[in-house]
Design a protein around this motif. Structure first.
Motif, mmCIF file in Angstrom:
data_model
loop_
_atom_site.group_PDB
_atom_site.id
_atom_site.type_symbol
_atom_site.label_atom_id
_atom_site.label_comp_id
_atom_site.label_asym_id
_atom_site.label_seq_id
_atom_site.Cartn_x
_atom_site.Cartn_y
_atom_site.Cartn_z
ATOM 1 N N GLN A 342 -10.944 -16.554 33.609
ATOM 2 C CA GLN A 342 -10.018 -17.572 34.120
ATOM 3 C C GLN A 342 -8.714 -17.635 33.325
ATOM 4 N N ALA A 343 -8.640 -16.922 32.197
ATOM 5 C CA ALA A 343 -7.500 -17.043 31.302
ATOM 6 C C ALA A 343 -6.280 -16.304 31.845
ATOM 7 N N ASP A 344 -5.092 -16.879 31.626
ATOM 8 C CA ASP A 344 -3.828 -16.203 31.918
ATOM 9 C C ASP A 344 -3.407 -15.316 30.740
ATOM 10 N N LEU A 345 -3.885 -15.661 29.540
ATOM 11 C CA LEU A 345 -3.528 -14.912 28.341
ATOM 12 C C LEU A 345 -4.759 -14.801 27.453
ATOM 13 N N LYS A 465 -4.768 -20.741 29.309
ATOM 14 C CA LYS A 465 -3.947 -20.877 30.503
ATOM 15 C C LYS A 465 -2.465 -20.867 30.083
ATOM 16 N N LYS A 466 -1.572 -20.713 31.066
ATOM 17 C CA LYS A 466 -0.137 -20.675 30.767
ATOM 18 C C LYS A 466 0.353 -21.970 30.132
ATOM 19 N N ASN A 467 -0.308 -23.077 30.470
ATOM 20 C CA ASN A 467 0.116 -24.364 29.911
ATOM 21 C C ASN A 467 -0.449 -24.620 28.508
ATOM 22 N N LEU A 548 2.920 -17.604 23.896
ATOM 23 C CA LEU A 548 3.189 -18.492 25.029
ATOM 24 C C LEU A 548 4.602 -19.082 24.974
#
Length: 630
Positions: A342-345, A465-467, A548
């Motif tokens: 589920q991770a963006d990074l 996540k991106k946030n 990020l």
């Protein structure tokens, strides 16, 4: 043919004035000033910490000049005037400076304080009105391992102002109306520490006392074929030679795993492990006898890298520990692999921390004797005397009511004196000789034989996540526990439990693996494993914030636990103050928000450095003004 006997040295006649009194003594010609004062005159206020002129604990005056007495041959004080901390203010009890040290709470363990007092006295005698930077320079040859120096410098400033009549003498008095929190509350033991009258283990002397020296292994891993102590025992004045064969009880001890003998039994597992011990009438004699003990070894291939030690086929240090694993602590929460999907990074990195020497200023020491009722008593700066007492009872084969441990004043410990590495030898020597026995480590012995902070290798993988929301954390930590378990199981537990930090994480995977190697054993040190694992977590969060392009404080705020959070070990917490604490720190620091790497890209300098009330950045060199001296 020389008539010199083993362990004897030519004597030299020394006449000097010490603390206002003329003394004449015949002492061994290898004595230093510190030996003359402490061992011959029994003035134990000044301490020996390093024996190399580095720490300053032994500082005293010779003809009014401050010297490191551990470096001065005793012949240098012939017809000189010597002043030690024991008698700085004979009539009043404590000098203004000593009272100021008491008032400001400058002494913690107290071992450095006599030397600090002497150095500060020297400064104020030469320079009655030094500023703060001059005080720092004046104390530059003295080390403290406890206070951080702030209160020591405060004390010198206070004494300066009282001496110069800038403030009243009453400023030195205890203010019983002050609140307890945040106040200068005098310590009960401070008067004894600032005058040097408190007795540490190495300061203790008893009638008919013997001195101990220990033979240590030159090899990291070897089988002991034979030990021949006949030559040592034949020397007049040598009372006892001990090996593991002399242990009457169960010769295994340890905080969590009882895997360590008081002296090497069958095998030596690290360089510096005790193999035999000698108790003799003088320390010189004991040291000479130790060198005559003949040990035949079969040298074996050791293993020194914990990553190699856990592999099949590696040398097996203890039969009960498969693949040399001392302790494997696991934490599993949620589904880490699903979290990574589920991770963006995803950020991966490996972190290393070092094996660290505690470097407490008091080297290990102890005094043991048998009381009239048959009770064996050991004085030592043990940080775990209840455990040591029970372990000693088993080792000596005696009921618990016939073993007594007394915690002498601890000259710094930081966890390094939790493990029992010499008290068993002392107790056994006292029993066999029926005389008191004292053992004082040299600084070299302390380095080679005492437990160190665990070195860690930490493989870190974090998904975000991106946030900035963390969705998965995986930590695989391998730590070098050394030849014996000591505190390794507890360190692994704490490093695993606290390692992921105060963050609300749904998916967590932690492995903390302690490993036996042929290195010096690792033991307790401040934070007990949490330092290493939390260092990796906080460093990794900074790395993630950089990738990020996010403020590192903002990243932490997003993930900190709140009220009602569930920890990685599934403990529900009603009230959590982590956010409040971080907000307070941000406000106090005047935190300059933004991505952590922006200032290294040619952009404006940080605005949160050099503000009023914030400690200035460290710079090299002195801070004295042009032409100033100390």
């Amino acid at each position: 043919m020389s008539d010199k006997k083993i362990g004897e040295h030519p004597l030299v006649e020394i006449t000097a004035t010490v603390n206002g009194r003329m003394v004449s003594r015949s002492v061994p010609n290898h004595y230093r000033l510190i030996d003359f004062v402490r061992e011959e005159l029994h003035l134990t206020g000044n301490k020996e910490g390093c024996g190399a002129g580095e720490c300053g604990t032994c500082s005293m005056f010779v003809d009014g000049v401050l010297v490191k007495s551990c470096l001065m041959p005793v012949q240098k004080i012939m017809n000189a005037t010597v002043e030690t901390v024991d008698d700085l203010d004979r009539d009043a009890g404590r000098t203004v400076l000593q009272q100021a040290f008491h008032k400001c709470g400058s002494s913690q363990c107290g071992y450095c304080i006599p030397g600090m007092v002497m150095a500060a006295t020297s400064l104020l005698r030469k320079m009655p009105n030094p500023d703060r930077e001059q005080i720092k320079e004046g104390l530059g040859g003295n080390i403290c391992r406890c206070t951080g120096y702030q209160k020591i410098i405060d004390a010198v400033e206070l004494a300066r102002d009282v001496i110069n009549k800038k403030i009243l003498d009453s400023s030195l008095e205890e203010d019983l109306l002050e609140p307890v929190m945040g106040a200068r509350t005098p310590r009960l033991d401070a008067p004894g520490k600032v005058t040097g009258s408190v007795k540490y283990a190495a300061d203790m002397v008893m009638p008919n006392m013997l001195h101990m020296s220990v033979l240590r292994s030159p090899y990291a891993y070897a089988k002991i074929i034979s030990i021949d102590a006949s030559e040592a025992l034949a020397i007049p004045g040598v009372e006892v030679v001990l090996t593991s064969a002399d242990v009457p009880g169960i010769d295994n001890f340890g905080v969590f795993i009882e895997d360590q003998p008081i002296m090497a039994r069958d095998y030596v597992r690290y360089t510096g492990e005790a193999v035999a011990a000698v108790a003799a009438q003088t320390l010189d004699l004991a040291m000479a006898a130790t060198k005559l003990i003949k040990v035949e070894y079969e040298v074996l291939d050791g293993v020194f890298d914990p990553h190699l030690a856990i592999k099949d086929g590696a040398p097996q240090l203890h039969d009960f520990a498969k693949n040399n694993i001392t302790k494997h602590t696991k934490i599993r929460k949620g589904d880490v692999e699903e979290g990574f999907k589920q991770a963006d990074l995803i950020v991966e990195e490996t972190y290393q921390t070092a094996k660290i020497e505690h470097a407490y200023l008091e080297p290990e020491a102890g005094l043991a004797y048998v009381e009239s009722d048959g009770c064996v008593t050991v004085h030592s700066p043990s940080q775990n005397i209840t455990h040591h007492r029970h372990a000693l009872a088993k080792i000596l084969g005696r009921p618990i009511n016939k073993v007594r441990m007394i915690m002498s004043t601890v000259g710094g410990g930081f966890g390094g004196k939790e493990d029992m590495i010499y008290q068993g030898m002392l107790a056994l020597a006292a029993i066999k000789s029926r005389r008191p026995v004292r053992y004082v480590f040299t600084r070299e012995e302390s380095f080679i034989a005492s437990a160190k902070r665990h070195p860690f290798s930490i493989q870190y993988k974090m998904g975000l996540k991106k946030n900035g929301k963390i969705v998965a954390t995986k930590m695989v930590m391998i730590s070098d526990g050394g030849a014996y378990a000591m505190s390794t199981p507890g360190v692994m537990n704490k490093s695993a439990i606290l390692g992921p930090g105060p963050y609300q994480l749904e998916n967590v995977w932690v492995d903390a693996i302690g490993v036996y190697t042929n290195n010096t054993p690792s033991g307790a040190m401040r934070a007990f494993g949490a330092f290493q694992s939390e260092f990796a977590t906080e460093a990794h969060l900074d790395l993630c914030a950089e990738k990020l392009k996010m403020d590192p404080i903002q990243l932490r705020m997003m993930n900190l636990m709140r009220d009602g959070a569930t920890t990685h070990t599934r403990q529900k917490i009603d009230r959590v103050l982590a956010v409040d604490c971080l907000n307070a720190v941000v406000d106090l620091a005047g935190w300059d928000q933004g991505a952590p790497n922006r200032h290294g890209s040619g952009k404006e300098s940080r605005k949160d450095i050099g503000q009023s009330g914030i400690r200035q950045s460290c710079t090299l060199g002195t801070h004295l003004k042009q032409g100033e001296e100390v």
